[in-house]
Scaffold this active site. Structure first.
Site, short mmCIF file in Angstrom:
data_model
loop_
_atom_site.label_atom_id
_atom_site.label_comp_id
_atom_site.label_asym_id
_atom_site.label_seq_id
_atom_site.Cartn_x
_atom_site.Cartn_y
_atom_site.Cartn_z
CB SER A 101 95.43 46.48 98.62
OG SER A 101 94.98 45.15 98.37
CE1 TYR A 151 98.72 46.53 94.49
CE2 TYR A 151 97.85 44.76 95.87
CZ TYR A 151 97.65 45.94 95.15
OH TYR A 151 96.40 46.51 95.09
N1 LIG Z 1 90.66 46.41 91.62
C1 LIG Z 1 90.93 45.78 92.73
O1 LIG Z 1 90.49 44.63 92.93
C2 LIG Z 1 91.79 46.42 93.79
C3 LIG Z 1 91.90 45.77 95.03
C4 LIG Z 1 92.67 46.35 96.04
C5 LIG Z 1 93.31 47.55 95.80
N2 LIG Z 1 93.19 48.17 94.59
C6 LIG Z 1 93.89 49.42 94.41
O2 LIG Z 1 93.00 50.41 93.93
C7 LIG Z 1 93.71 51.33 93.11
C8 LIG Z 1 93.02 51.48 91.76
O3 LIG Z 1 92.96 50.20 91.18
P1 LIG Z 1 92.09 49.89 89.87
O4 LIG Z 1 91.68 48.46 89.98
O5 LIG Z 1 91.06 50.91 89.68
O6 LIG Z 1 93.24 49.99 88.76
P2 LIG Z 1 93.13 50.20 87.17
O7 LIG Z 1 94.35 49.56 86.59
O8 LIG Z 1 91.81 49.70 86.70
O9 LIG Z 1 93.23 51.78 87.01
C9 LIG Z 1 94.41 52.42 87.47
C10 LIG Z 1 94.58 53.77 86.81
O10 LIG Z 1 95.86 54.27 87.26
C11 LIG Z 1 96.62 54.66 86.14
N3 LIG Z 1 98.04 54.44 86.41
C12 LIG Z 1 98.63 53.28 86.74
N4 LIG Z 1 99.95 53.46 86.85
C13 LIG Z 1 100.20 54.77 86.59
C14 LIG Z 1 101.38 55.56 86.54
N5 LIG Z 1 102.60 55.05 86.76
N6 LIG Z 1 101.25 56.86 86.25
C15 LIG Z 1 100.04 57.41 86.00
N7 LIG Z 1 98.90 56.72 86.01
C16 LIG Z 1 98.98 55.40 86.31
C17 LIG Z 1 96.13 53.83 84.98
O11 LIG Z 1 96.37 54.47 83.73
C18 LIG Z 1 94.63 53.70 85.29
O12 LIG Z 1 93.90 54.77 84.74
C19 LIG Z 1 95.15 50.79 93.01
O13 LIG Z 1 95.98 51.44 93.94
C20 LIG Z 1 95.00 49.33 93.37
O14 LIG Z 1 96.18 48.80 93.91
C21 LIG Z 1 92.43 47.64 93.58
#
Ligand SMILES: NC(=O)c1ccc[n+]([C@@H]2O[C@H](COP(=O)([O-])OP(=O)(O)OC[C@H]3O[C@@H](n4cnc5c(N)ncnc54)[C@H](O)[C@@H]3O)[C@@H](O)[C@H]2O)c1
Length: 246
Positions: free
Chosen positions: A136, A149
């Site tokens: 991130s 985080y």
């Molecule tokens: N969306 C953003 O703005 C953003 C920004 C920076 C980084 N990220 C990173 O991108 C990645 C994906 O984020 P996203 O926004 O798509 O998240 P999201 O919450 O929309 O999707 C995450 C997925 O991971 C699964 N998950 C979460 N914890 C879990 C666990 N303990 N065991 C198994 N499955 C698990 C959830 O069920 C879900 O399907 C993450 O690492 C997040 O930190 C996202």
């Protein structure tokens, strides 16, 4: 580009592949001919996406390390591991608890250790592999209200660089993608709690003044996971609308 053989028949593992960025990665890799396996705790969403894309899946909580190792042994071996699953928490550091620290480190960092530890030996044995971390921008810029985080995501970059050094001899590359604000269920949950002001603040934190689409992150992941990225390793790529310059 899609249509070339840059990902054809490569076996890819995507954690958290049932929703958001992970789901976009699953779709993109599958479209380009990879054989994809999803590890996610949301069994219903994982099963639906597996049916749509032809992926395999295991419904597992990534903090259950025995379950993760079992799933990787059953569904692997893999040429590509995309460590995507992650969770955020909005709270100032002094408001967080020890239980919060453990939960955030377990999913954002230790689960990545476990998945990578289980997937790397087969890549080493065959002399080819691609590991992609989803970090991130919080991990390099810091995050007001997301200190633990950000610490975990920063740790991921150091972990990836170290693995790049250790695994170069096996032609395994290890890179980290740093999303900015991307329109996913994770972000929508934060906006629901923080309101329109938070959404505007997220958009204004980027140079391009907008949220990213999950597909835009998936495009970068697909490149780094592909055969054609073989000379790119230990790198950290922002897909964040230019956040560091905003
Ligand atoms: N969306 C953003 O703005 C953003 C920004 C920076 C980084 N990220 C990173 O991108 C990645 C994906 O984020 P996203 O926004 O798509 O998240 P999201 O919450 O929309 O999707 C995450 C997925 O991971 C699964 N998950 C979460 N914890 C879990 C666990 N303990 N065991 C198994 N499955 C698990 C959830 O069920 C879900 O399907 C993450 O690492 C997040 O930190 C996202």
């Amino acid at each position: 580009m899609p249509g070339t053989d840059r990902l054809q028949d490569l076996r890819a593992l995507v954690t958290g592949g049932a929703a958001g960025i992970g789901a976009a990665v699953v779709r993109r890799l599958a479209q380009e001919g990879a054989q994809v396996a999803i590890l996610d705790r949301d069994a219903a969403a994982a099963e639906a996406l597996a049916a749509e894309t032809g992926a395999a899946f295991a419904a597992v909580d990534l903090t259950d390390f025995a379950g993760v190792r079992e799933a990787i042994a059953r569904l692997g071996p893999f040429d590509i591991a995309v460590n995507n699953a992650g969770v955020d928490q909005h709270a100032f550091f002094t408001q967080t608890t020890e239980a919060d620290w453990r939960r955030l480190l377990a999913i954002n960092l230790e689960a990545v250790f476990c998945v990578t530890h289980a997937a790397l030996p087969a890549m080493q044995a065959q002399g080819f592999g691609r590991v992609v971390m989803i970090g991130s921008e919080a991990g390099r810029l810091g995050s007001r209200g997301g200190s633990v985080y950000a610490a975990a995501k920063g740790g991921l970059v150091a972990f990836a660089k170290s693995l790049a050094m250790e695994n170069a001899r096996y032609a395994i590359t290890v890179n980290t993608v740093l999303p900015g604000p991307v329109d996913t269920p994770l972000l929508r949950k934060a906006v629901a709690a923080g309101g329109d002001k938070l959404l505007a603040a997220m958009e204004n934190a980027t140079l391009l003044r907008r949220l990213g689409a999950p597909e835009e992150v998936a495009a970068a992941v697909a490149f780094l996971a592909s055969r054609e990225a073989g000379f790119v390793t230990g790198e950290t790529l922002g897909v964040s609308g230019g956040m560091p310059l905003a």
